[in-house]
Scaffold this active site. Structure first.
Site, PDB file in Angstrom:
ATOM      1  CG  HIS A 184      -2.172  -0.794   1.007  1.00 35.11           C
ATOM      2  ND1 HIS A 184      -2.184  -2.280   1.633  1.00 35.11           N
ATOM      3  CD2 HIS A 184      -3.144  -0.704   0.158  1.00 35.11           C
ATOM      4  CE1 HIS A 184      -3.316  -2.703   1.259  1.00 35.11           C
ATOM      5  NE2 HIS A 184      -3.968  -1.697   0.386  1.00 35.11           N
ATOM      6  CG  HIS A 206      -1.859   0.543  -4.342  1.00 41.26           C
ATOM      7  ND1 HIS A 206      -2.610  -0.567  -5.159  1.00 41.26           N
ATOM      8  CD2 HIS A 206      -2.855   0.741  -3.490  1.00 41.26           C
ATOM      9  CE1 HIS A 206      -3.929  -0.544  -4.844  1.00 41.26           C
ATOM     10  NE2 HIS A 206      -4.100   0.311  -3.843  1.00 41.26           N
ATOM     11  CG  HIS A 250      -7.397   4.314  -3.278  1.00 39.21           C
ATOM     12  ND1 HIS A 250      -6.312   4.281  -4.058  1.00 39.21           N
ATOM     13  CD2 HIS A 250      -7.380   3.006  -2.873  1.00 39.21           C
ATOM     14  CE1 HIS A 250      -5.849   3.277  -4.202  1.00 39.21           C
ATOM     15  NE2 HIS A 250      -6.078   2.659  -3.473  1.00 39.21           N
ATOM     16  CG  ASP A 251      -4.974   2.408  -0.170  1.00 38.36           C
ATOM     17  OD1 ASP A 251      -4.671   1.546  -1.268  1.00 38.36           O
ATOM     18  OD2 ASP A 251      -5.980   2.428   0.461  1.00 38.36           O
ATOM     19  CG  ASP A 262      -8.322  -0.192  -4.257  1.00 41.51           C
ATOM     20  OD1 ASP A 262      -8.770  -0.187  -3.232  1.00 41.51           O
ATOM     21  OD2 ASP A 262      -7.058  -0.486  -4.368  1.00 41.51           O
TER      22      ASP A 262
HETATM   23  C1  LIG Z   1     -10.226  -3.090  -2.201  1.00 39.96           C
HETATM   24  O1  LIG Z   1      -9.493  -2.911  -0.868  1.00 39.96           O
HETATM   25  C2  LIG Z   1      -8.492  -3.715  -0.657  1.00 39.96           C
HETATM   26  C3  LIG Z   1      -7.904  -3.616   0.614  1.00 39.96           C
HETATM   27  C4  LIG Z   1      -6.790  -4.394   0.993  1.00 39.96           C
HETATM   28  C5  LIG Z   1      -6.372  -5.167   0.210  1.00 39.96           C
HETATM   29 CL1  LIG Z   1      -4.896  -6.262   0.392  1.00 39.96          CL
HETATM   30  C6  LIG Z   1      -6.882  -5.395  -1.213  1.00 39.96           C
HETATM   31  C7  LIG Z   1      -6.360  -6.361  -2.378  1.00 39.96           C
HETATM   32  N1  LIG Z   1      -5.935  -5.937  -3.409  1.00 39.96           N
HETATM   33  N2  LIG Z   1      -5.408  -7.079  -4.021  1.00 39.96           N
HETATM   34  C8  LIG Z   1      -5.737  -8.189  -3.235  1.00 39.96           C
HETATM   35  C9  LIG Z   1      -5.305  -9.308  -3.611  1.00 39.96           C
HETATM   36  C10 LIG Z   1      -4.460  -9.749  -4.827  1.00 39.96           C
HETATM   37  N3  LIG Z   1      -5.627 -10.402  -2.609  1.00 39.96           N
HETATM   38  C11 LIG Z   1      -6.311  -9.859  -1.325  1.00 39.96           C
HETATM   39  C12 LIG Z   1      -6.588 -11.090  -0.576  1.00 39.96           C
HETATM   40  C13 LIG Z   1      -7.430 -10.604   0.554  1.00 39.96           C
HETATM   41  C14 LIG Z   1      -7.847  -9.281   1.001  1.00 39.96           C
HETATM   42  C15 LIG Z   1      -8.586  -9.064   2.096  1.00 39.96           C
HETATM   43  O2  LIG Z   1      -8.764  -7.828   2.530  1.00 39.96           O
HETATM   44  N4  LIG Z   1      -9.580  -9.909   2.552  1.00 39.96           N
HETATM   45  C16 LIG Z   1     -10.490  -9.514   3.743  1.00 39.96           C
HETATM   46  C17 LIG Z   1     -11.395  -9.066   3.139  1.00 39.96           C
HETATM   47  C18 LIG Z   1     -12.260  -9.997   2.175  1.00 39.96           C
HETATM   48  C19 LIG Z   1     -12.703  -8.682   4.284  1.00 39.96           C
HETATM   49  C20 LIG Z   1      -7.245  -8.360  -0.071  1.00 39.96           C
HETATM   50  C21 LIG Z   1      -6.421  -8.774  -1.227  1.00 39.96           C
HETATM   51  N5  LIG Z   1      -6.278  -7.725  -2.182  1.00 39.96           N
HETATM   52  C22 LIG Z   1      -7.958  -4.467  -1.547  1.00 39.96           C
HETATM   53 MG   LIG Z   2      -7.370   0.990   0.599  1.00 35.20          MG
HETATM   54 ZN   LIG Z   3      -5.824   0.318  -2.702  1.00 37.09          ZN
END
Ligand SMILES: COc1ccc(Cl)c(-c2nnc3c(C)nc4ccc(C(=O)NCC(C)C)cc4n23)c1
Ligand SMILES: [Mg+2]
Ligand SMILES: [Zn+2]
Length: 313
Positions: A81, A85, A121-122, A232
């Site tokens: 993050h 990103h 956004h982050d 995102d």
């Molecule tokens: C849109 O906001 C976000 C915030 C943070 C993250 Cl890291 C991501 C994000 N962006 N790419 C990914 C990938 C490839 N895998 C991920 C696997 C799990 C999760 C996760 O947060 N799981 C718990 C939730 C379901 C309650 C997020 C993942 N992720 C997107």
């Molecule tokens: Mg975020």
């Molecule tokens: Zn993000």
């Protein structure tokens, strides 16, 4: 703060069209990290220009330069993050606004709000999740846990803080009602990046896609949130090599959080636990249950809208 010298150097640099910065920049397969980090600020300005936002909203060049540099400074450097990103998310948004029917579904103020939201956004993300803020009793949790979406409220607060910094308000030449609407849109869009909130909206999103009504403000907002989430998660819509590399950065963040949770005597979730997590399994379920449905919804929406556009012309 950023130095006046840096601002004037960026604001005086001639704005090159995106294609001159990289010939593949307008392809959905392009990996934005292919742009060297020191060229990212001017590439963002070039995208603002190419989308017609600078002239349409009478954005001063020195103000835009300072805003972009302050935003970059607002990002920390966790494994995932971070500023790169934010840049990847902005780049995908640029492609969406350039290449899809999105522009026929949203107006230019919404496009401006979406683009600025992607950039900001982050901001100031610490590489830990909302639940960790609450569990660790962080300052952010003290500020925002009663409303939920702790990190996202902070990202928005930081965005407002930058806009209110001398010489950074890129929205200063909007009329009062437009300014108010743009800020409300940025708040709604950034708050929508809380994945837990996105998952609660699944049924509303499906309904919006099936009978999209451009005059329905709720549909408009759902569409903007869907576009934001697709930006995102966009690293997962690229080559396997890129998706794998990005997933590794994400789990580096997750596992560090798991280590911290163990240190404060809490049991980490499986996906945060380097001893239990099986990344391929976790990613297959994330991609099938969360990422794919986002892009399927968007494709379906474009199909419905293009039928609608054909019928209505
Ligand atoms: C849109 O906001 C976000 C915030 C943070 C993250 Cl890291 C991501 C994000 N962006 N790419 C990914 C990938 C490839 N895998 C991920 C696997 C799990 C999760 C996760 O947060 N799981 C718990 C939730 C379901 C309650 C997020 C993942 N992720 C997107
Ligand atoms: Mg975020
Ligand atoms: Zn993000």
């Amino acid at each position: 703060q950023v130095s006046q010298e840096e601002v004037s150097r960026l604001s005086k640099a001639p704005i090159q069209p995106p294609l001159l910065i990289h010939p593949d920049i307008c392809k959905f397969s392009f990996i934005p990290r292919g742009i060297p980090p020191n060229l990212m600020p001017q590439t963002i300005i070039s995208m603002f220009q190419d989308l017609g936002l600078i002239s349409q909203y009478r954005i001063r060049m020195d103000t835009l330069a300072k805003f972009v540099l302050m935003t970059r400074k607002g990002y920390r450097d966790p494994p995932y993050h971070n500023w790169s990103h934010a840049f990847a998310v902005v780049h995908f948004c640029y492609l969406l606004l350039k290449n899809t029917h999105a522009t026929s579904m949203i107006d230019s103020l919404e496009a401006l709000a979406l683009f600025v939201s992607c950039l900001c956004h982050d901001i100031d993300h610490r590489g830990t999740t909302n639940s960790y803020q609450v569990a660790s009793g962080s300052v952010l949790a003290a500020l925002y846990s009663s409303e939920g979406s702790v990190l996202e409220r902070h990202h928005f607060a930081q965005t407002v803080c930058i806009l209110n910094t001398e010489g950074c308000n890129i929205l200063e030449n909007l009329g009062q009602p437009e300014y108010r609407r743009a800020l409300d849109l940025v708040q709604d869009i950034i708050l929508a990046t809380d994945l837990a909130q996105h998952l609660k909206k699944e049924s509303q999103l499906k309904d919006m896609v099936k009978n999209y009504d451009a005059t329905n403000s709720q549909h408009k907002l759902l569409l903007l949130c869907l576009l934001m989430t697709s930006c995102d998660l966009s690293d997962q819509a690229k080559s396997f090599e890129n998706s794998k590399t990005i997933a590794e950065r994400i789990y580096t963040e997750f596992f560090s959080q798991g280590d911290l949770e163990r240190q404060i005597g809490r049991d980490p979730m499986e996906m945060m636990d380097r001893k239990k997590a099986i990344i391929p399994d976790l990613q297959i379920s994330f991609l099938t249950s969360i990422a794919l449905p986002v892009y399927r919804l968007f494709v379906c929406l474009c199909a419905c809208v293009s039928v609608y556009l054909c019928v209505s012309v």
